[in-house]
Design an enzyme around this catalytic site. Structure first.
Site, mmCIF file in Angstrom:
data_model
loop_
_atom_site.group_PDB
_atom_site.id
_atom_site.type_symbol
_atom_site.label_atom_id
_atom_site.label_comp_id
_atom_site.label_asym_id
_atom_site.label_seq_id
_atom_site.Cartn_x
_atom_site.Cartn_y
_atom_site.Cartn_z
ATOM 1 N N ARG A 99 0.812 -1.224 0.000
ATOM 2 C CA ARG A 99 0.000 0.000 0.000
ATOM 3 C C ARG A 99 0.842 1.270 0.000
ATOM 4 O O ARG A 99 0.360 2.336 -0.402
ATOM 5 C CB ARG A 99 -1.028 -0.045 1.135
ATOM 6 C CG ARG A 99 -2.138 -1.073 0.862
ATOM 7 C CD ARG A 99 -3.237 -0.994 1.887
ATOM 8 N NE ARG A 99 -2.809 -1.317 3.203
ATOM 9 C CZ ARG A 99 -2.757 -2.550 3.716
ATOM 10 N NH1 ARG A 99 -3.127 -3.580 2.987
ATOM 11 N NH2 ARG A 99 -2.336 -2.760 4.947
ATOM 12 N N GLU A 152 3.191 -9.532 15.656
ATOM 13 C CA GLU A 152 2.541 -10.012 16.871
ATOM 14 C C GLU A 152 2.896 -11.487 17.095
ATOM 15 O O GLU A 152 3.240 -11.902 18.196
ATOM 16 C CB GLU A 152 1.026 -9.845 16.709
ATOM 17 C CG GLU A 152 0.304 -9.756 18.029
ATOM 18 C CD GLU A 152 -1.171 -9.500 17.806
ATOM 19 O OE1 GLU A 152 -1.529 -8.996 16.722
ATOM 20 O OE2 GLU A 152 -1.951 -9.819 18.710
HETATM 21 P P1 AMP Z 1 3.246 -1.635 11.922
HETATM 22 O O1 AMP Z 1 4.500 -2.306 11.462
HETATM 23 O O2 AMP Z 1 2.671 -2.250 13.144
HETATM 24 O O3 AMP Z 1 3.427 -0.127 12.070
HETATM 25 O O4 AMP Z 1 2.153 -1.879 10.819
HETATM 26 C C1 AMP Z 1 2.204 -1.158 9.658
HETATM 27 C C2 AMP Z 1 1.834 -1.966 8.457
HETATM 28 O O5 AMP Z 1 0.706 -2.796 8.688
HETATM 29 C C3 AMP Z 1 1.467 -1.020 7.354
HETATM 30 O O6 AMP Z 1 2.097 -1.466 6.162
HETATM 31 C C4 AMP Z 1 -0.026 -1.078 7.272
HETATM 32 O O7 AMP Z 1 -0.432 -1.157 5.926
HETATM 33 C C5 AMP Z 1 -0.454 -2.308 8.032
HETATM 34 N N1 AMP Z 1 -1.456 -2.050 9.063
HETATM 35 C C6 AMP Z 1 -1.274 -2.130 10.404
HETATM 36 N N2 AMP Z 1 -2.391 -1.884 11.080
HETATM 37 C C7 AMP Z 1 -3.337 -1.601 10.162
HETATM 38 C C8 AMP Z 1 -4.738 -1.245 10.227
HETATM 39 N N3 AMP Z 1 -5.397 -1.125 11.401
HETATM 40 N N4 AMP Z 1 -5.380 -1.034 9.059
HETATM 41 C C9 AMP Z 1 -4.734 -1.143 7.885
HETATM 42 N N5 AMP Z 1 -3.453 -1.474 7.764
HETATM 43 C C10 AMP Z 1 -2.735 -1.716 8.878
#
Ligand code: AMP
Length: 169
Positions: free
Chosen positions: A57, A94
């Site tokens: 994305r 996670e």
């Molecule tokens: P993080 O590594 O935890 O910051 O997660 C970021 C990645 O996970 C990004 O590439 C987002 O596209 C996806 N992501 C995490 N949480 C969400 C959410 N609630 N809705 C959509 N995409 C998410």
């Protein structure tokens, strides 16, 4: 205004996650264009030389932003997708770990890189992307997100880079 085009999908991809669905935004031409304009205004293009987008994305916002800013675009991809010599970084999920990769010659030494993704959640993905850019010789000019999930404190994990986000939840 952009919030109106973000759809909340509960329990996707698994129970307890409220997924921020960007497809209504992408479907609407004027809203999508307005969003890219806002990203352009959020981070001055004079502060970076090239844009890196994180699969997948991050590509949808990073590539049009690069085009509008008159900059090049560099993909950071999931493992095994890049055809040329690459370096990789793993990061914690996670459950278990994941990995992202970049071409070794993707940025010139000292080039200022703006890294783009759609959502900042825990910051694990962007943290790994920052390491990758530095590993291949780039300077991280900043990170840029469409949305930031404040309650997950992703910013704390990205404490040594500038963090820009358009919409905060
Ligand atoms: P993080 O590594 O935890 O910051 O997660 C970021 C990645 O996970 C990004 O590439 C987002 O596209 C996806 N992501 C995490 N949480 C969400 C959410 N609630 N809705 C959509 N995409 C998410």
């Amino acid at each position: 205004m952009i919030e109106r085009y973000i759809r909340d999908v509960p329990d996707f991809p698994k129970p307890g996650i409220l997924f921020k669905d960007i497809t209504p935004l992408l479907q609407d031409g004027p809203a999508f264009a307005h969003c890219i304009d806002q990203l352009l205004a959020l981070v001055p293009p004079s502060s970076y030389d090239v844009i890196c987008g994180i699969e997948s994305r991050g590509f949808l916002f990073g590539a049009p932003l690069a085009l509008r800013a008159g900059k090049g675009f560099v993909p950071i991809r999931k493992p095994g997708k890049l055809p040329y010599k690459s370096v990789s970084q793993s990061y914690d999920l996670e459950y278990g770990t994941d990995r992202i990769e970049i071409h070794v010659d993707a940025v010139a030494k000292g080039q200022r890189v703006l890294i783009v993704d759609d959502v900042l959640a825990t910051g694990g993905t962007m943290g790994a992307a920052v390491k990758l850019v530095r590993q291949v010789g780039g300077t991280v000019a900043g990170t840029c997100f469409l949305m930031e999930l404040l309650f997950l404190n992703g910013r704390q994990r990205l404490s040594d880079v500038a963090v820009h986000s358009l919409v905060k939840y």
